[in-house]
Design a protein around this motif. Structure first.
Motif, short mmCIF file in Angstrom:
data_model
loop_
_atom_site.label_atom_id
_atom_site.label_comp_id
_atom_site.label_asym_id
_atom_site.label_seq_id
_atom_site.Cartn_x
_atom_site.Cartn_y
_atom_site.Cartn_z
N GLY A 84 0.85 -1.19 0.00
CA GLY A 84 0.00 0.00 0.00
C GLY A 84 0.88 1.23 0.00
N LEU A 85 0.39 2.30 -0.60
CA LEU A 85 1.14 3.56 -0.64
C LEU A 85 0.26 4.71 -0.18
N GLY A 86 0.91 5.71 0.34
CA GLY A 86 0.23 6.94 0.69
C GLY A 86 0.44 7.97 -0.41
N GLY A 87 -0.26 9.04 -0.29
CA GLY A 87 -0.11 10.18 -1.19
C GLY A 87 -0.87 11.33 -0.59
N GLN A 88 -0.55 12.52 -0.97
CA GLN A 88 -1.25 13.68 -0.44
C GLN A 88 -1.70 14.56 -1.59
N VAL A 89 -2.91 15.06 -1.47
CA VAL A 89 -3.50 15.82 -2.58
C VAL A 89 -4.20 17.08 -2.09
N PHE A 90 -4.24 18.03 -2.99
CA PHE A 90 -5.12 19.19 -2.86
C PHE A 90 -5.62 19.49 -4.26
N ARG A 92 -1.19 27.21 -1.56
CA ARG A 92 0.13 27.76 -1.26
C ARG A 92 0.24 28.36 0.16
N PRO A 93 -0.70 29.19 0.62
CA PRO A 93 -0.54 29.75 1.97
C PRO A 93 -0.54 28.67 3.06
N TYR A 94 -1.32 27.62 2.87
CA TYR A 94 -1.32 26.52 3.83
C TYR A 94 0.02 25.80 3.81
N PHE A 95 0.50 25.52 2.62
CA PHE A 95 1.78 24.84 2.46
C PHE A 95 2.91 25.67 3.07
N ASP A 96 2.96 26.93 2.72
CA ASP A 96 4.06 27.79 3.16
C ASP A 96 4.13 27.95 4.67
N ASN A 97 3.02 27.80 5.36
CA ASN A 97 2.98 28.02 6.80
C ASN A 97 2.74 26.77 7.62
N GLY A 109 6.27 24.05 5.83
CA GLY A 109 6.55 25.48 5.78
C GLY A 109 8.02 25.85 5.92
N HIS A 110 8.40 26.82 5.17
CA HIS A 110 9.74 27.41 5.23
C HIS A 110 10.82 26.43 4.80
N GLY A 111 10.43 25.43 4.03
CA GLY A 111 11.38 24.48 3.47
C GLY A 111 11.40 24.64 1.95
N PRO A 112 11.40 23.53 1.23
CA PRO A 112 11.36 23.61 -0.23
C PRO A 112 10.08 24.34 -0.69
N SER A 113 10.14 24.88 -1.86
CA SER A 113 8.95 25.54 -2.42
C SER A 113 7.88 24.50 -2.72
N LEU A 114 6.66 24.95 -2.84
CA LEU A 114 5.56 24.07 -3.20
C LEU A 114 5.88 23.34 -4.50
N GLU A 115 6.42 24.06 -5.47
CA GLU A 115 6.75 23.45 -6.76
C GLU A 115 7.81 22.37 -6.62
N ASP A 116 8.86 22.66 -5.83
CA ASP A 116 9.92 21.66 -5.63
C ASP A 116 9.39 20.44 -4.88
N PHE A 117 8.57 20.69 -3.86
CA PHE A 117 8.04 19.59 -3.07
C PHE A 117 7.12 18.70 -3.90
N THR A 118 6.28 19.29 -4.74
CA THR A 118 5.39 18.48 -5.58
C THR A 118 6.18 17.73 -6.65
N GLN A 174 9.30 16.58 -6.19
CA GLN A 174 10.15 15.58 -5.54
C GLN A 174 9.40 14.53 -4.74
N THR A 175 8.14 14.78 -4.41
CA THR A 175 7.38 13.86 -3.56
C THR A 175 6.03 13.56 -4.21
N PRO A 176 5.24 12.69 -3.61
CA PRO A 176 3.92 12.38 -4.16
C PRO A 176 2.87 13.48 -3.97
N LEU A 177 3.20 14.58 -3.26
CA LEU A 177 2.22 15.65 -3.11
C LEU A 177 1.75 16.11 -4.49
N THR A 178 0.44 16.11 -4.67
CA THR A 178 -0.14 16.57 -5.93
C THR A 178 -1.11 17.70 -5.62
N VAL A 179 -0.81 18.86 -6.16
CA VAL A 179 -1.67 20.03 -6.02
C VAL A 179 -2.09 20.39 -7.43
#
Length: 189
Positions: A60-66, A79-84, A89-98, A100-105
């Motif tokens: 099984g795998l996880g994933g996160q979506v918005f 973006r405001p939720y991600f950034d804070n 928050g205060h790490g990689p940009s939303l674009e970099d995180f999506t 590099q990881t399974p986060l899908t926005v």
């Protein structure tokens, strides 16, 4: 049926394989190559312990979506939720995180497309879990995410995963299937 879940611990993958149980890799904060290594370890050890082939291991795998109807609205709103968020928050940009990881926005179609690509590095798998209530999202927004998943994403994913699943890859056990198997044993005995 027992699932052993882990984000980063190879010992949990080993434990799941030893017992012939399912391995659930959270797959939400790590890049694809990490997930691939963890799932491959579990599959290899599952076969080593004599529970079946690596392809028969229950994953099984996880994933996160918005999601929003179009990706620009999804990015702008999330973006405001991600950034804070305490986790992101205060790490990689939303674009970099999506990237590099399974986060899908994005749109439901983008969620489907990216989720189907998880098989490229994890192989065919039986369960997909989505994190939808992260980063401090309001309840109303979370419920909208659940509706979109249920109405637009999950039906397509079920169809696509079933169509692409090789014959040697089993369905994940369910409570009903385990009860039926137990009843069949009693009838045969």
């Amino acid at each position: 049926f027992v699932w052993h879940g882990s984000i980063r611990s190879p010992e949990i993958a080993e434990q799941a394989a030893y017992y012939g149980d399912g391995f659930f890799h959270n797959n939400i904060f790590w890049p694809a190559d990490h997930t691939q290594r963890m799932v491959e370890l579990y599959r290899t050890r599952y076969a080593h312990y004599g529970h079946g082939t690596p392809e028969q291991a229950i994953v099984g795998l996880g994933g996160q979506v918005f999601m929003r109807r179009n990706s620009q609205d999804a990015v702008k709103e999330f973006r405001p939720y991600f950034d804070n968020a305490p986790v992101y928050g205060h790490g990689p940009s939303l674009e970099d995180f999506t990237e590099q990881t399974p986060l899908t926005v994005g749109s439901p179609e983008q969620v489907i497309e990216k989720t189907l690509k998880f098989r490229e590095y994890a192989g065919d798998y039986q369960r997909q879990l989505f994190l939808v209530d992260h980063a401090g999202l309001p309840l109303k927004t979370v419920l909208e995410q659940i509706d979109m998943l249920g109405e637009e994403v999950v039906p397509v994913l079920r169809k696509e995963f079933a169509a692409g699943r090789p014959a040697e890859v089993p369905e994940a056990p369910t409570h009903a299937s385990l009860l039926a198997a137990e009843r069949n044993k009693e009838v045969v005995a």
